[in-house]
Write an enzyme that holds these catalytic residues in place. Structure first.
Site, PDB file in Angstrom:
ATOM      1  N   TRP A 325       0.835  -1.206   0.000  1.00  8.95           N
ATOM      2  CA  TRP A 325       0.000   0.000   0.000  1.00  8.95           C
ATOM      3  C   TRP A 325       0.869   1.254   0.000  1.00  8.95           C
ATOM      4  O   TRP A 325       0.524   2.269  -0.609  1.00  8.95           O
ATOM      5  CB  TRP A 325      -0.917  -0.002   1.225  1.00  8.95           C
ATOM      6  N   HIS A 326       2.023   1.164   0.676  1.00 14.54           N
ATOM      7  CA  HIS A 326       2.879   2.345   0.803  1.00 14.54           C
ATOM      8  C   HIS A 326       3.586   2.715  -0.489  1.00 14.54           C
ATOM      9  O   HIS A 326       3.970   3.882  -0.648  1.00 14.54           O
ATOM     10  CB  HIS A 326       3.908   2.128   1.923  1.00 14.54           C
ATOM     11  N   GLY A 327       3.783   1.796  -1.380  1.00 11.83           N
ATOM     12  CA  GLY A 327       4.440   2.183  -2.616  1.00 11.83           C
ATOM     13  C   GLY A 327       4.824   1.013  -3.490  1.00 11.83           C
ATOM     14  O   GLY A 327       4.895  -0.133  -3.037  1.00 11.83           O
ATOM     15  N   PHE A 479       2.224   8.648  -0.990  1.00  8.03           N
ATOM     16  CA  PHE A 479       1.501   7.384  -0.869  1.00  8.03           C
ATOM     17  C   PHE A 479       0.011   7.566  -1.156  1.00  8.03           C
ATOM     18  O   PHE A 479      -0.695   6.615  -1.311  1.00  8.03           O
ATOM     19  CB  PHE A 479       1.683   6.794   0.528  1.00  8.03           C
TER      20      PHE A 479
END
Length: 479
Positions: A325-327, A479
């Site tokens: 989800w963060h990248g 993000f």
């Protein structure tokens, strides 16, 4: 528009005055003003992406109304999956398209085949991961009949785009935030003062701690091959305080700003660096995302209800998805995997819910055992943050290798005394206020007005004195 910009310093008072002194007689006008202000706030970055957030909002608003009318399970499920595919489709395209293409090409190259990649020059819309999850939670809760779908489109648009928390959270649930748009808000002086106090602390975290740590963290990480092990460790520590000051500072400003307009957002950070184990850390770090994954992914997968294998599987899924989800970078996935490994012994020993209360709840200082637990938890968290900050896995591994050698015992070549003193001051205030929603919520409240305002003026002075020459964006904008 950045919170720490002159634009926002002009924008906020204008919206505040219009909200409380021009549109205060009509709830619909107030909500419409918030929608307009939020779109201006978001469009200030790039107005073209307003169409994306508006389209996503209209899709979920319409699907919510259709779910209200539809009782047939198959059709309700089709509506739910339409929302999921539309929202995650946008998120996947803008955030992960090039990542999958590049890895697809590398996989074929490994087997001796060469193909020409067709990557795109894609700009990642600010905050897409946050508002996507926020609007998805609405549809899912309506589908599960936990929430009555709204027919008030203005309130719904305001809920999705609410500017204080639009681009970096907290990720609010419709069950908590949306009903607040239905009720007439009254201005309360005490709540506004409390909001300003939290905004002040958020700015201190961001400008004084995060931005100044960022300068040294960037300097060390960007030239890691040139530094000793002790200096690399300092770089990791600076990034550890940078990301906490940056992200929790944003949350404080968002929550405080919301309070100025009569809204209550949920706490997003609860002093995570005072955690006694990694499970406690994840109950206190980015709480709105952790609980989102718990309620909409972990529990539907079976949570902890099954056997050991199911518990382990679900734990790794939740951490790996959180990392992704963060990248779109393998470093984030490894960061998630590493945290899952940290969590696993606690899960298997059924000790992942041992530390539910605040550390040293009834005393000024922690016990020796608690101090060691906090130190170990903080230490392994620092190591994990190296993967989060590194450019790629090769960089992360070389950085770790550079730390753990004989130069680790040498004096760091970069050790800014003023910043270290500020970090220690910051930790002291956080420790004193660890039982509150934010560190200075009640600090000096019962003291004389002179002492209280001297403290506030000291924070304001530090903010002006230590403002970085170059304006630093918030980390989680990416993000």
């Amino acid at each position: 528009m950045l919170f720490n910009s002159l634009d926002f310093a002009v924008f906020l008072p204008i919206v505040f005055i219009l909200y409380w002194f021009v549109t205060d007689k009509s709830l619909k006008l107030q909500n419409a003003l918030l929608v307009l202000a939020s779109y201006v706030f978001y469009g200030w970055w790039d107005w073209r992406f307003l169409s994306l957030i508006i389209f996503s909002s209209l899709v979920d608003y319409t699907i919510g109304l259709q779910l209200k009318k539809e009782d047939k399970p198959s059709k309700r499920k089709l509506l739910l999956w339409t929302s999921i595919l539309v929202n995650l489709g946008f998120l996947g395209f803008f955030k992960y398209y090039n990542f999958f293409v590049d890895n697809f090409v590398e996989a074929f190259s490994f087997f001796g085949s060469k193909i020409q990649p067709n990557t795109l020059d894609i700009i990642l819309p600010v905050g897409i991961s946050f508002y996507t999850f926020q609007t998805l939670s609405y549809t899912i809760d309506v589908y599960k009949r936990k929430l009555e779908p709204t027919e008030d489109i203005v309130s719904f648009l305001a809920f999705v785009s609410f500017f204080p928390q639009l681009v970096a959270g907290p990720i609010e649930r419709a069950t908590h935030l949306l009903p607040q748009f239905y009720k007439k808000r009254q201005f309360h002086y005490s709540k506004a003062v409390d909001g300003c106090r939290q905004i002040l602390w958020g700015f201190f975290k961001k400008v004084v701690i995060a931005d100044n740590c960022a300068e040294y963290a960037n300097q060390i990480f960007n030239n890691s091959a040139e530094h000793s092990g002790s200096t690399l460790l300092m770089g990791a520590l600076f990034f550890t305080f940078q990301i906490y000051g940056d992200f929790s500072g944003y949350s404080d400003i968002a929550i405080g700003t919301s309070r100025l307009f009569g809204f209550n957002l949920k706490q997003n950070f609860a002093f995570p660096y005072f955690s006694r184990d990694i499970a406690e850390f994840w109950r206190r770090w980015h709480m709105s995302l952790s609980t989102w994954f718990r309620d909409y992914l972990y529990i539907p997968l079976g949570g902890s209800r099954g056997g050991t294998w199911m518990k382990v599987r679900n734990t790794f899924i939740i951490f790996l998805v959180s990392g992704f989800w963060h990248g779109a970078n393998w470093t984030f996935i490894v960061w998630g995997f590493l945290n899952a490994l940290y969590f696993l012994p606690l899960l298997l020993a059924n000790r992942n819910r041992n530390n539910l209360n605040v550390v040293a709840q009834d005393s000024y200082l922690p016990t020796l055992k608690e101090s060691m637990q906090m130190l170990i938890t903080f230490g392994i968290t620092v190591l994990a943050w190296i993967f989060f900050r590194a450019e790629n896995l090769t960089h992360a591994m070389s950085y770790l290798k550079g730390i753990f050698n004989k130069t680790l015992l040498s004096l760091p070549s970069i050790r800014p005394t003023n910043l270290i003193i500020l970090i220690l001051f910051f930790l002291l205030i956080e420790w004193i206020g660890r039982r509150q929603q934010y560190a200075i919520e009640v600090l000096f409240i019962k003291q004389s007005r002179f002492i209280k305002w001297m403290f506030y003026m000291m924070l304001i002075t530090l903010i002006f004195l230590f403002t970085s020459d170059s304006q630093q964006e918030f980390i989680y904008f990416q993000f």
